[in-house]
Design a protein around this motif. Sequence first.
Motif, PDB file in Angstrom:
ATOM      1  N   ILE A  67      -3.064  24.816  31.005  1.00 52.16           N
ATOM      2  CA  ILE A  67      -2.097  24.542  29.945  1.00 52.16           C
ATOM      3  C   ILE A  67      -1.656  25.882  29.365  1.00 52.16           C
ATOM      4  CG2 ILE A  67      -1.698  23.513  27.682  1.00 52.16           C
ATOM      5  CD1 ILE A  67      -3.874  21.443  28.375  1.00 52.16           C
ATOM      6  N   PHE A  68      -0.346  26.087  29.308  1.00 52.55           N
ATOM      7  CA  PHE A  68       0.222  27.278  28.676  1.00 52.55           C
ATOM      8  C   PHE A  68       0.723  26.916  27.283  1.00 52.55           C
ATOM      9  CE2 PHE A  68       0.488  28.370  33.113  1.00 52.55           C
ATOM     10  CZ  PHE A  68       0.369  29.752  33.167  1.00 52.55           C
ATOM     11  N   THR A  69       0.587  27.845  26.347  1.00 52.47           N
ATOM     12  CA  THR A  69       1.230  27.688  25.046  1.00 52.47           C
ATOM     13  C   THR A  69       2.241  28.816  24.874  1.00 52.47           C
ATOM     14  OG1 THR A  69      -0.254  29.043  23.687  1.00 52.47           O
ATOM     15  CG2 THR A  69      -0.888  26.733  24.041  1.00 52.47           C
ATOM     16  N   ARG A  70       3.235  28.544  24.031  1.00 52.39           N
ATOM     17  CA  ARG A  70       4.240  29.566  23.694  1.00 52.39           C
ATOM     18  C   ARG A  70       4.418  29.584  22.180  1.00 52.39           C
ATOM     19  NH1 ARG A  70       8.698  27.866  28.077  1.00 52.39           N
ATOM     20  NH2 ARG A  70       8.628  26.025  26.764  1.00 52.39           N
ATOM     21  N   ASP A  71       4.294  30.761  21.607  1.00 50.96           N
ATOM     22  CA  ASP A  71       4.685  30.959  20.221  1.00 50.96           C
ATOM     23  C   ASP A  71       6.190  30.744  20.190  1.00 50.96           C
ATOM     24  OD1 ASP A  71       4.074  31.675  17.549  1.00 50.96           O
ATOM     25  OD2 ASP A  71       4.677  33.746  17.896  1.00 50.96           O
ATOM     26  N   THR A  72       6.663  29.901  19.283  1.00 52.43           N
ATOM     27  CA  THR A  72       8.076  29.533  19.297  1.00 52.43           C
ATOM     28  C   THR A  72       8.640  29.550  17.888  1.00 52.43           C
ATOM     29  OG1 THR A  72       7.711  28.138  21.238  1.00 52.43           O
ATOM     30  CG2 THR A  72       9.715  27.735  19.977  1.00 52.43           C
ATOM     31  N   HIS A  73       9.638  30.409  17.692  1.00 55.70           N
ATOM     32  CA  HIS A  73      10.280  30.519  16.376  1.00 55.70           C
ATOM     33  C   HIS A  73      11.774  30.260  16.503  1.00 55.70           C
ATOM     34  CE1 HIS A  73       6.574  32.033  14.725  1.00 55.70           C
ATOM     35  NE2 HIS A  73       6.521  32.949  15.674  1.00 55.70           N
ATOM     36  N   SER A  74      12.372  29.936  15.380  1.00 56.60           N
ATOM     37  CA  SER A  74      13.821  29.713  15.324  1.00 56.60           C
ATOM     38  C   SER A  74      14.496  30.980  14.812  1.00 56.60           C
ATOM     39  CB  SER A  74      14.127  28.525  14.413  1.00 56.60           C
ATOM     40  OG  SER A  74      13.687  28.806  13.097  1.00 56.60           O
TER      41      SER A  74
END
Length: 183
Positions: free
Chosen positions: A45-52
């Motif tokens: 499982i990969f996670t990604r820091d995600t911002h707008s």
Amino acid sequence: MNYLIVVDMQNDFVTGALGTAEAKAIIPYAARRVMKALEKGEEIIFTRDTHSPNYLETQEGRNLPVPHCIWGTEGWEIVPQLNAYTVGRTPIDKHGFGSRYLGAVLKARDEDLKKQGQPGVERATFIGLCTDICVISNVLLVKSFLPEVEIVVDASCCAGVTPESHKNALEAMKACQVIIENG
């Protein structure tokens, strides 16, 4: 079932806005660990820091005023050395340090496996960036969802904001009964 959780191995944390020499140095180790997981039949499982784009207006942005991992940008993408391994796997986009969704997914998989008469989630190994922020947050979050699962951090495949904060985070996780391995 064993899992490998690859936390936030994104361009902005390696070569971009928040990149460090330590993050660059772990890339070959992380790639080998992912290949090892595939050979061993571990789920990845990969996670990604995600911002707008309004990142600077958020609490995190006010405390760390460096725009990074903005959704859809090159900095948000998984590093090229690992990106091919995301094919067929949808990374979990997390909008804070930790992902309750990650914990819920692993808990649901554990319950499903046990309903089928299988042992459930036996081990979750974490690698990635940054040891002292997102890795520790997700490790402790998953530990709270699955307190009886063996939680492991491969320190050779992690880097912190600084070498000192990396070591401090490893010690903190060790105190919380997380197994720290090195390679």
